[in-house]
Design an enzyme around this catalytic site. Structure first.
Site: not given
Length: 249
Positions: A37, A64, A154
Site C-alpha cells: 500500500d 501501483v 472511476y
C-alpha cells in the site's frame, strides 16, 4: 479453513478497507502474505495485528501507478517467499465529479491508480503465476456494468479492470492461470466515506447505488475474494461476481 496453506499471496491496497479485510482473511486461512500500500502507517498496523496472530507476512510501500515500483515490489515478494501463487488487486481511488468539470489531471490520476496499477501488477506477476499455475482476483466495481452518478473516471477505470480481467482469463487459460473479478457496491470503507457530492448534486441519483439490505462491510467482499482465489473455484475463470447487497438485483 486452511485453503491457502503455504501459498504466497500478494494483496495491494492492504492498509485499509477491502484490501485489509482480504489480507486478514487470507492470512487467517494460512496464506504467506505480501501486503502493499502507499499508506505505511496502515501497513504497520496490519503487520502488527497479523503477527500477533502468528501469520507469516511481509509488507512494502508501493505506489501501483508507478511501473518501476510495481516491478520492484513483485520481485521483492518472489525473492522473499520464493514464488507467487495469488495476486489480489484492491488498490484504488475514487472521485465524484460532473464530467464537464473533471480536470484532465484528475481523470488521469484515477486511471493511473485503478487501471494502470492493476495492469502493471498483473503484467509483473504473470510469469510467476504461470510458473505456479496461480490466479488473479481483481476488485472492480458495479460501476463497470451499471451507471453510477458522478463517477465517470472511476467507472471508466473499473470498466477497464473488468475487461482486462476477462482478457487475462482467456489469454492464459491454457497455461493454468485463472483471473476473476469481484464487483462491490455500497461497501462501508474509508474510500467511500470520503465521497463528496458535487455542488448541486442529486441524492436521488446516488440512491441507485445504495443496497436495499443496507451497506456491506469489507469482510463481505473478502469472503468472495477468498473463494475465487482458492481451489473451491478451480473451474472458475473470467467471472464477474457482484457483491452489492441487491443494488442491481
Amino acid at each position: 479453513m486452511n485453503r491457502f496453506h503455504d501459498r504466497v499471496v500478494l494483496v495491494t491496497g492492504a492498509a485499509s478497507g477491502i484490501g485489509r479485510a482480504v489480507a486478514e482473511r487470507l492470512a487467517e486461512e494460512g496464506a504467506r502474505l505480501f501486503a502493499v500500500d502507499v499508506q505505511t502507517a496502515g501497513l504497520a498496523e496490519l503487520e502488527a495485528a497479523l503477527r500477533a496472530r502468528r501469520a507469516e507476512l511481509a509488507s512494502r510501500r508501493c505506489d501501483v501507478s508507478v511501473e518501476a515500483d510495481v516491478d520492484a515490489t513483485v520481485a521483492e515478494c518472489v525473492a522473499h517467499f520464493g514464488r507467487l501463487n495469488v495476486l489480489v488487486n484492491v488498490a484504488a481511488i475514487l472521485r465524484a465529479d460532473r464530467l464537464h468539470e473533471l480536470r484532465t489531471v484528475d481523470w488521469e490520476r484515477v486511471l493511473a491508480v485503478n487501471l494502470n496499477g492493476t495492469f502493471f501488477m498483473c503484467r509483473a506477476a504473470l510469469p510467476h503465476l504461470i510458473a505456479s499455475r496461480g490466479n488473479i482476483v481483481n476488485v472492480a466495481s458495479t460501476a463497470a456494468i451499471h451507471a453510477q452518478p458522478y463517477a465517470g473516471a472511476y467507472a471508466a477505470s473499473k470498466g477497464g479492470v473488468l475487461a482486462l480481467t476477462k482478457s487475462i482469463a482467456i489469454d492464459y487459460v491454457k497455461q493454468g492461470v485463472r483471473a476473476n473479478a469481484v464487483l462491490p457496491c455500497d461497501i462501508a470503507t474509508p474510500m467511500f466515506s470520503q465521497f463528496h457530492m458535487p455542488e448541486g448534486g442529486d441524492w436521488k441519483l446516488v440512491k441507485r447505488v445504495m443496497a436495499p439490505k443496507g451497506s456491506g462491510v469489507p469482510a463481505d467482499v473478502a469472503g468472495v475474494v477468498a473463494m475465487l482465489a482458492s481451489d473451491d473455484a478451480t473451474h472458475v475463470t473470467g467471472a464477474e461476481v457482484r457483491v452489492d447487497g441487491g443494488c442491481f438485483a
